[in-house]
Design a protein around this motif. Structure first.
Motif, PDB file in Angstrom:
ATOM      1  N   VAL A 228      81.055  56.497  32.987  1.00 17.21           N
ATOM      2  CA  VAL A 228      80.933  55.508  31.918  1.00 17.21           C
ATOM      3  C   VAL A 228      82.269  54.774  31.790  1.00 17.21           C
ATOM      4  CG1 VAL A 228      80.463  55.131  29.473  1.00 17.21           C
ATOM      5  CG2 VAL A 228      79.242  56.938  30.707  1.00 17.21           C
ATOM      6  N   VAL A 229      82.270  53.473  32.055  1.00 17.79           N
ATOM      7  CA  VAL A 229      83.503  52.684  31.976  1.00 17.79           C
ATOM      8  C   VAL A 229      83.537  51.808  30.732  1.00 17.79           C
ATOM      9  CG1 VAL A 229      84.020  52.724  34.439  1.00 17.79           C
ATOM     10  CG2 VAL A 229      82.466  50.973  33.540  1.00 17.79           C
ATOM     11  N   LEU A 230      82.403  51.677  30.050  1.00 19.25           N
ATOM     12  CA  LEU A 230      82.374  50.968  28.773  1.00 19.25           C
ATOM     13  C   LEU A 230      81.252  51.539  27.924  1.00 19.25           C
ATOM     14  CD1 LEU A 230      83.454  48.700  26.953  1.00 19.25           C
ATOM     15  CD2 LEU A 230      81.860  47.131  28.076  1.00 19.25           C
ATOM     16  N   ALA A 231      81.582  51.880  26.686  1.00 20.33           N
ATOM     17  CA  ALA A 231      80.587  52.352  25.716  1.00 20.33           C
ATOM     18  C   ALA A 231      80.917  51.666  24.396  1.00 20.33           C
ATOM     19  CB  ALA A 231      80.625  53.871  25.580  1.00 20.33           C
ATOM     20  N   ALA A 232      80.332  50.476  24.196  1.00 21.74           N
ATOM     21  CA  ALA A 232      80.654  49.642  23.041  1.00 21.74           C
ATOM     22  C   ALA A 232      79.711  49.965  21.893  1.00 21.74           C
ATOM     23  CB  ALA A 232      80.564  48.167  23.425  1.00 21.74           C
ATOM     24  N   ASP A 233      80.109  50.948  21.089  1.00 20.47           N
ATOM     25  CA  ASP A 233      79.323  51.291  19.914  1.00 20.47           C
ATOM     26  C   ASP A 233      79.504  50.230  18.832  1.00 20.47           C
ATOM     27  OD1 ASP A 233      77.419  53.019  18.997  1.00 20.47           O
ATOM     28  OD2 ASP A 233      78.828  54.334  17.969  1.00 20.47           O
ATOM     29  N   ASP A 234      80.654  49.517  18.887  1.00 24.91           N
ATOM     30  CA  ASP A 234      80.861  48.343  18.035  1.00 24.91           C
ATOM     31  C   ASP A 234      80.134  47.192  18.706  1.00 24.91           C
ATOM     32  OD1 ASP A 234      82.656  48.683  20.162  1.00 24.91           O
ATOM     33  OD2 ASP A 234      84.042  47.202  19.343  1.00 24.91           O
ATOM     34  N   GLU A 235      79.106  46.671  18.078  1.00 24.24           N
ATOM     35  CA  GLU A 235      78.190  45.742  18.734  1.00 24.24           C
ATOM     36  C   GLU A 235      78.888  44.485  19.248  1.00 24.24           C
ATOM     37  OE1 GLU A 235      74.632  44.776  16.681  1.00 24.24           O
ATOM     38  OE2 GLU A 235      74.260  46.814  15.966  1.00 24.24           O
ATOM     39  N   PHE A 236      78.582  44.126  20.494  1.00 20.70           N
ATOM     40  CA  PHE A 236      79.025  42.849  21.040  1.00 20.70           C
ATOM     41  C   PHE A 236      78.092  41.755  20.527  1.00 20.70           C
ATOM     42  CE2 PHE A 236      81.652  43.929  25.080  1.00 20.70           C
ATOM     43  CZ  PHE A 236      82.428  44.798  24.339  1.00 20.70           C
ATOM     44  N   SER A 237      78.600  40.518  20.510  1.00 23.80           N
ATOM     45  CA  SER A 237      77.852  39.414  19.913  1.00 23.80           C
ATOM     46  C   SER A 237      76.512  39.157  20.595  1.00 23.80           C
ATOM     47  CB  SER A 237      78.703  38.140  19.931  1.00 23.80           C
ATOM     48  OG  SER A 237      79.144  37.873  21.249  1.00 23.80           O
ATOM     49  N   LEU A 238      76.462  39.282  21.942  1.00 27.24           N
ATOM     50  CA  LEU A 238      75.221  39.044  22.677  1.00 27.24           C
ATOM     51  C   LEU A 238      74.563  40.338  23.122  1.00 27.24           C
ATOM     52  CD1 LEU A 238      76.227  35.997  24.935  1.00 27.24           C
ATOM     53  CD2 LEU A 238      75.239  35.994  22.631  1.00 27.24           C
ATOM     54  N   GLU A 239      75.352  41.267  23.669  1.00 23.74           N
ATOM     55  CA  GLU A 239      74.804  42.477  24.278  1.00 23.74           C
ATOM     56  C   GLU A 239      74.460  43.567  23.267  1.00 23.74           C
ATOM     57  OE1 GLU A 239      77.491  40.316  27.074  1.00 23.74           O
ATOM     58  OE2 GLU A 239      77.712  41.119  25.043  1.00 23.74           O
ATOM     59  N   GLY A 240      74.997  43.455  22.060  1.00 22.70           N
ATOM     60  CA  GLY A 240      74.807  44.527  21.084  1.00 22.70           C
ATOM     61  C   GLY A 240      75.556  45.768  21.504  1.00 22.70           C
ATOM     62  N   LYS A 241      74.943  46.927  21.299  1.00 24.74           N
ATOM     63  CA  LYS A 241      75.540  48.183  21.761  1.00 24.74           C
ATOM     64  C   LYS A 241      75.374  48.241  23.283  1.00 24.74           C
ATOM     65  CE  LYS A 241      74.682  50.763  17.481  1.00 24.74           C
ATOM     66  NZ  LYS A 241      76.078  50.988  17.092  1.00 24.74           N
ATOM     67  N   LEU A 242      76.489  48.292  23.989  1.00 28.00           N
ATOM     68  CA  LEU A 242      76.504  48.081  25.443  1.00 28.00           C
ATOM     69  C   LEU A 242      77.110  49.284  26.160  1.00 28.00           C
ATOM     70  CD1 LEU A 242      76.523  46.291  28.070  1.00 28.00           C
ATOM     71  CD2 LEU A 242      78.725  45.399  27.259  1.00 28.00           C
ATOM     72  N   ILE A 243      76.468  49.681  27.264  1.00 29.50           N
ATOM     73  CA  ILE A 243      76.987  50.741  28.139  1.00 29.50           C
ATOM     74  C   ILE A 243      77.096  50.177  29.556  1.00 29.50           C
ATOM     75  CG2 ILE A 243      76.603  53.037  29.119  1.00 29.50           C
ATOM     76  CD1 ILE A 243      74.821  53.646  26.691  1.00 29.50           C
ATOM     77  N   ILE A 244      78.229  50.430  30.212  1.00 31.36           N
ATOM     78  CA  ILE A 244      78.378  50.119  31.642  1.00 31.36           C
ATOM     79  C   ILE A 244      78.741  51.402  32.369  1.00 31.36           C
ATOM     80  CG2 ILE A 244      79.630  48.803  33.389  1.00 31.36           C
ATOM     81  CD1 ILE A 244      80.032  46.587  31.399  1.00 31.36           C
ATOM     82  N   VAL A 245      78.014  51.690  33.443  1.00 24.84           N
ATOM     83  CA  VAL A 245      78.235  52.884  34.262  1.00 24.84           C
ATOM     84  C   VAL A 245      78.630  52.446  35.664  1.00 24.84           C
ATOM     85  CG1 VAL A 245      77.188  54.952  35.275  1.00 24.84           C
ATOM     86  CG2 VAL A 245      76.599  54.277  32.939  1.00 24.84           C
ATOM     87  N   ASP A 246      79.773  52.932  36.126  1.00 24.18           N
ATOM     88  CA  ASP A 246      80.217  52.652  37.495  1.00 24.18           C
ATOM     89  C   ASP A 246      79.585  53.656  38.444  1.00 24.18           C
ATOM     90  OD1 ASP A 246      81.847  51.601  39.663  1.00 24.18           O
ATOM     91  OD2 ASP A 246      82.981  53.474  39.492  1.00 24.18           O
ATOM     92  N   HIS A 247      78.932  53.158  39.494  1.00 28.15           N
ATOM     93  CA  HIS A 247      78.297  54.021  40.499  1.00 28.15           C
ATOM     94  C   HIS A 247      79.138  54.132  41.770  1.00 28.15           C
ATOM     95  CE1 HIS A 247      74.758  54.086  37.978  1.00 28.15           C
ATOM     96  NE2 HIS A 247      74.606  52.778  38.068  1.00 28.15           N
ATOM     97  N   GLY A 248      80.318  53.525  41.786  1.00 31.25           N
ATOM     98  CA  GLY A 248      81.193  53.598  42.946  1.00 31.25           C
ATOM     99  C   GLY A 248      80.967  52.454  43.912  1.00 31.25           C
ATOM    100  N   GLN A 249      81.976  52.217  44.781  1.00 36.00           N
ATOM    101  CA  GLN A 249      81.919  51.185  45.818  1.00 36.00           C
ATOM    102  C   GLN A 249      81.732  49.781  45.257  1.00 36.00           C
ATOM    103  OE1 GLN A 249      82.078  51.486  49.280  1.00 36.00           O
ATOM    104  NE2 GLN A 249      81.568  53.576  49.806  1.00 36.00           N
ATOM    105  N   GLY A 250      82.093  49.564  43.972  1.00 37.51           N
ATOM    106  CA  GLY A 250      81.952  48.249  43.361  1.00 37.51           C
ATOM    107  C   GLY A 250      80.612  48.001  42.703  1.00 37.51           C
TER     108      GLY A 250
END
Length: 310
Positions: A228-250
């Motif tokens: 997990v490289v981003l876990a935005a529990d503070d809502e973003f304006s467009l994405e809301g609560k956002l999670i980004i998971v890195d799977h490797g190799q870009g």
């Protein structure tokens, strides 16, 4: 006086005797030669025997499989002896076995090539054909809204975009890129990747992911191993609560509009592990999970990673 003269003459004669020692040998006087011991010179150390370079192991050309189409991907192994490789002009990350992952943007051109560079500088090329796709295009007879976002909105949006860009640039060494992906949730597909509106001949932004709408509060999971490289529990304006998971190799996944996040940044997750619950946070017309995939700057179709939903 004669006696004193004789004594003095004897002393003078003794003083004139050479300092070398004389010995009698067969009636003759011979000088004893000084014996000089030679200084031993150490023998030079033998030169080390050069170790031959190991013979590279592996295929003689690129070996790969995947979905060679717009929004698709490729996974494979470089030729033996490769020191670096690229897809087109994009450098590839190679693991210790020479395996790699790469992908094709939604608007990728019809041809490209895998290129391997060897230690002697020679290059080996493998041409690729990327098949085009027919996207869901809606043409509307209204003008596209002009003027762009307000400065007040951009003051909020710029820091959000900076966090997203920084998260997607992280290299965690995750190995999920090598797995067969699973659906993060199952349900009605309410939006497909690549769909787009054309406003009186002017194209608008295309849909960059796939929308899954099984209902509010339904849990969703990680489609592959990652970090997990981003876990935005503070809502973003467009994405809301956002999670980004890195799977490797870009390669990374983004999950938008969650109602709840149960993971935190830096946490390693396994395929099928709970990430959160579906909601309608941010700019959303109803509860759904927007799942998008990116490799570097290329937007990818999640459906080409999972296959049809069962």
């Amino acid at each position: 006086m004669r006696r004193l003269a004789a004594i003095s003459l004897s002393v003078l004669a003794a003083a004139c005797v050479p300092s070398s020692v004389e010995t009698a040998d067969s009636g003759r006087m011979q000088k004893k030669a000084e014996v000089v011991q030679p200084i031993a010179t150490p023998a030079p150390a033998p030169a080390p025997t050069p170790t031959p370079d190991p013979t590279p192991t592996g295929p003689s050309t690129f070996v790969y499989d995947g979905k060679l189409t717009q929004g698709g991907w490729i996974r494979g192994q470089v030729p033996a002896g490769t020191v670096s490789a690229r897809l087109g002009e994009q450098e590839l990350i190679l693991d210790e076995s020479g395996r790699f992952f790469a992908a094709f943007d939604r608007d990728a051109g019809p041809t490209t090539a895998l290129v391997a560079r060897r230690a002697d500088g020679r290059e080996l090329r493998s041409p690729l054909t990327v098949s085009p796709r027919e996207w869901d295009i809606e043409r509307v007879n209204i003008a596209r809204r002009t003027g762009g976002a307000s400065e007040a909105f951009m003051r909020i949006r710029r820091p959000e975009l900076a966090r997203i860009v920084a998260a997607r640039a992280e290299e965690t060494g995750a190995s999920g890129w090598s797995q067969d992906f699973i659906w993060p949730a199952t349900g009605r597909i309410s939006g497909r990747f690549g769909s787009q509106r054309i406003y009186r001949g002017e194209p608008g932004s295309y849909h960059s992911g796939i929308d899954i709408a099984p209902g509010a509060g339904v849990p969703f999971v990680s489609p592959a191993d990652g970090v997990v490289v981003l876990a935005a529990d503070d809502e973003f304006s467009l994405e809301g609560k956002l999670i980004i998971v890195d799977h490797g190799q870009g390669l990374n996944s983004a999950f938008l509009h969650a109602s709840r996040i149960v993971v935190e940044e830096g946490q390693r997750v396994k395929q099928g592990q709970l990430l959160g619950n579906i909601g309608s946070s941010g700019r959303a017309t109803g509860p759904h999970l927007h799942w998008s995939l990116k490799w570097r700057d290329a937007r990818l179709d999640p459906l080409l990673f999972t296959g049809p939903m069962s």
